[in-house]
Design a protein around this motif. Structure first.
Motif, PDB file in Angstrom:
ATOM      1  N   UNK A   1       1.861   7.695   9.680  1.00 40.77           N
ATOM      2  CA  UNK A   1       1.077   8.691   8.943  1.00 40.77           C
ATOM      3  C   UNK A   1       1.812  10.035   8.928  1.00 40.77           C
TER       4      UNK A   1
ATOM      5  N   UNK B   1       0.335  17.457   5.715  1.00 41.04           N
ATOM      6  CA  UNK B   1      -0.174  17.717   7.061  1.00 41.04           C
ATOM      7  C   UNK B   1       0.320  19.076   7.553  1.00 41.04           C
TER       8      UNK B   1
ATOM      9  N   UNK C   1     -12.000  11.623  17.774  1.00 42.30           N
ATOM     10  CA  UNK C   1     -12.611  11.120  16.536  1.00 42.30           C
ATOM     11  C   UNK C   1     -12.362   9.627  16.356  1.00 42.30           C
TER      12      UNK C   1
ATOM     13  N   UNK D   1      -3.837   2.101   9.936  1.00 37.61           N
ATOM     14  CA  UNK D   1      -3.734   3.390   9.254  1.00 37.61           C
ATOM     15  C   UNK D   1      -5.032   4.196   9.254  1.00 37.61           C
ATOM     16  N   UNK D   2      -6.210   3.574   8.995  1.00 42.55           N
ATOM     17  CA  UNK D   2      -7.439   4.371   9.078  1.00 42.55           C
ATOM     18  C   UNK D   2      -7.615   5.020  10.456  1.00 42.55           C
TER      19      UNK D   2
ATOM     20  N   UNK E   1      -5.180   7.759  10.877  1.00 41.48           N
ATOM     21  CA  UNK E   1      -5.595   8.917  10.076  1.00 41.48           C
ATOM     22  C   UNK E   1      -6.535   9.815  10.887  1.00 41.48           C
TER      23      UNK E   1
ATOM     24  N   UNK F   1      -4.513  11.573  13.675  1.00 46.71           N
ATOM     25  CA  UNK F   1      -3.676  12.674  13.183  1.00 46.71           C
ATOM     26  C   UNK F   1      -4.545  13.857  12.732  1.00 46.71           C
ATOM     27  N   UNK F   2      -5.719  13.571  12.164  1.00 51.70           N
ATOM     28  CA  UNK F   2      -6.633  14.669  11.808  1.00 51.70           C
ATOM     29  C   UNK F   2      -7.006  15.468  13.067  1.00 51.70           C
TER      30      UNK F   2
ATOM     31  N   UNK G   1      -4.123  17.675  13.902  1.00 59.42           N
ATOM     32  CA  UNK G   1      -4.137  18.868  13.040  1.00 59.42           C
ATOM     33  C   UNK G   1      -5.132  19.893  13.592  1.00 59.42           C
TER      34      UNK G   1
END
Lengths: 405, 405
Positions: free
Chosen positions: B19, B27, B124, B300-301, B304, B307-308, B311
């Motif tokens: 990702x 990103x 998350x 990948x989900x 995601x 990685x969110x 961030x």
């Protein structure tokens, strides 16, 4: 104690007061301090309502009070909301709004101003009522490049279409029913012509792609042309008709945006979003498909979203929550180049079958009981421009609805 | 540039690398700086994989490097993940994890530690894969008191139940199919016995109610007892059987939590959550009902969501994002006092009808084609304790499934 002021004591404004009264203790825990409504601005009087103690008619009393740290703008409309919000930010107050017209038109500028002043401009309630969508887009889907956002963003039209589908009503009767239920306004144009959905998808698209999407650029069709017969055909196809507000990036290229009725089948995540509910479908390039569902309007759900923004602003006094929405305009794909399949109904006559064959090739005829003297079919995938040209050569078209299956 | 380290180069760890490579530019915009993976920790070697340049086998290299600001823990399991995560926080590094066992067991303590050190501990991806649910609970639903959270939180069991429903398969065949598709592990116990869902609802409940909900206290039933005949009955009733993980506050009193198969009808927002998808339904006292839907697992989900969180941690270096999860234990309602209706199948004999009438009163018999020699019915609402007692007096019970309609 954090002092706030509420501009506008209509449905949402009184909902904000109610939510803060009802859940004051748990909100205090979440915000880290008690949220106190110091003023409510409204031109009207509300005799007998405890709000009278806090009611002011002059916005300057609020703007000039340095104790007020957060302004809640729930008046609606661009004027004078824009002036009040801008002035609030200039005077060092964060602003929460539920006002989609204001955000769609001036969002980029007001976000910039908030950032410059180390304040916040938050607007979760402007799209999808209580459904968390703005904050998830800004803060949860940050690892993704957004490929599509499609929403059922207007509860009134969704209610009307659900009613037409459940009870076989014609549009006018379903609209009347929605008005009697209090779901549609006496002047329903903004809802039924798609303008409300258009403002909302403009906001979501601007956030998803980080650039200004002007609502005036979005092709918009309402639901006033949908008839009970169209719904019958949809049922025969195992489909439903929904008012979709979409913005889609195709093949890593540019984005198109449109608001229009769409036929979808049960495999679409928005198929089950009925009555006054809203749903927002988001496709990211790594997260895949996600969907958010809930009450898209209503006093308390909308007020819940407003107060959640107040909590966030209270936790971020002196810190800007970063939102990417550049004022640089996103050039949308010309709608004429967008491709769809189309459901088409035409008046039947002896030559129709051949005419359709010559225009569209082999198509499957759709037949429903009790509808006669017409010919209905679904076209192959073609551009809007192609469809327009064929339509010009096809006299007697009764209706045309885009299809997403 | 913000340096991070990834602990564990399995499915999710390699997804995180992918990702960040795929969406590095967008990103960077969201995080305000480039995210650089400085180290990847794994005991294995990966010859030919570019990750070799960053691969280390000793966690101390990472812990002792002051340049590493954020640790991504995607190893799974409580040990040694707990030790590594705690040590990371003690050394001033924020931690992102997808590890539900770790969060369910040590979430409150690690959040406290992060707060004390002005760091962040974000998770998350530990519930619902890519679906934004932790951040919405913490930051979007802050104006509400949560009344109910019910999730379909395990993709494997949802796939098995969907397969049984679509193809009429028995449980064992559907499990085998899920294993062949890569949706179920060779040792599927944690999924099919409900343990995975149990950890996840423990996390969501702790966040929703702000206190520690111990997963050991949650009544948990898996789906191994569900048969093709049960599914047939569900269909006859217009219902589906789903593995629900729920925590519900009843009448403003205490909370009960349970994981168990549940029969629901089309009017339930989770009815359309099929195959490997997850859905999470939340009811708040002002927002009403909202639902979140998406891929609950997958490389990948899940990456995601991880990685969110990276961030978010990058945007909040030096600032703790407030999460309310006290280590004080929430005492759950004794499950025996919880009320449900129950779908029951018993072996039929000449006296059964009278026996059922004397135990349950007048009940509606459910009949399906092709199933004989048994008597199936839905009970009135009663406590689990009542049901247990009646069950003891009812020889020949074939199956019992809770009903939510």
């Amino acid at each position: 104690m954090i002092n706030i002021a509420v501009l506008g004591y209509g449905t949402i404004g009184s909902g904000v007061v109610e939510v803060l009264n009802t859940n004051g203790e748990s909100i205090k825990k979440r915000a880290g301090d008690r949220i106190n409504i110091k003023y409510v601005l409204d031109l009207r009087e509300f005799p007998g309502d405890p709000v009278m103690e806090k009611l002011v008619h002059d916005v300057n009393i609020i703007l000039e009070d340095p104790e007020v740290k957060i302004i809640v703008e729930v008046m609606g409309g661009v004027n004078p909301a824009y002036k009040f919000v801008k002035e609030s930010l200039l005077r060092g107050k964060s602003v929460i709004t539920s006002n989609k017209e204001l955000v769609a038109k001036h969002g980029a500028e007001l976000l910039d101003l908030a950032k410059e002043k180390n304040l916040n401009f938050l607007f979760e309630a402007s799209v999808g009522g209580g459904i968390p969508i703005i904050r998830p887009l800004n803060q949860s889907l940050t690892a993704d490049e957004i490929v599509e956002i499609t929403g059922i963003l207007n509860g009134t039209t969704n209610y009307i279409l659900s009613k037409m589908s459940d009870d076989g009503m014609e549009f006018e009767a379903a609209l009347k029913n929605a008005q009697n239920m209090g779901y549609a306004e006496r002047n329903p144009e903004a809802d039924i012509e798609g303008h409300d959905s258009c403002r909302k998808i403009a906001i979501l698209s601007s956030l998803a792609f980080g650039m200004q999407v002007d609502f005036e650029d979005i092709y918009t069709e309402g639901i006033t042309q949908i008839s009970a017969a169209d719904i019958k055909y949809a049922k025969a196809l195992g489909a439903r008709i929904k008012l979709f507000a979409s913005s889609i990036r195709e093949n890593d290229k540019s984005v198109y945006a449109m608001v229009a009725p769409m036929m979808i089948k049960v495999n679409h995540p928005l198929y089950s979003v009925n009555d006054v509910f809203n749903g927002i479908f988001v496709r990211g390039n790594v997260i895949g498909d996600v969907m958010f569902y809930g009450s898209g309007a209503g006093k308390l759900p909308t007020a819940s979203a407003v107060v959640a923004d107040v909590v966030d602003a209270a936790k971020h006094l002196g810190t800007n929550i970063w939102t990417i929405w550049s004022s640089k305009k996103l050039e949308l794909t010309d709608i004429n180049q967008v491709q769809h399949r189309f459901f088409v109904r035409v008046k039947d006559d002896s030559s129709m079958e051949n005419k359709i064959k010559s225009l569209f090739g082999e198509v499957e005829r759709v037949i429903v009981e009790g509808v006669q003297d017409e010919y209905a079919f679904i076209t192959p995938t073609m551009t809007e421009q192609d469809m327009k040209e064929k339509k010009a050569n096809l006299s007697g078209m009764i209706s045309m609805i885009r299809v997403r299956f």
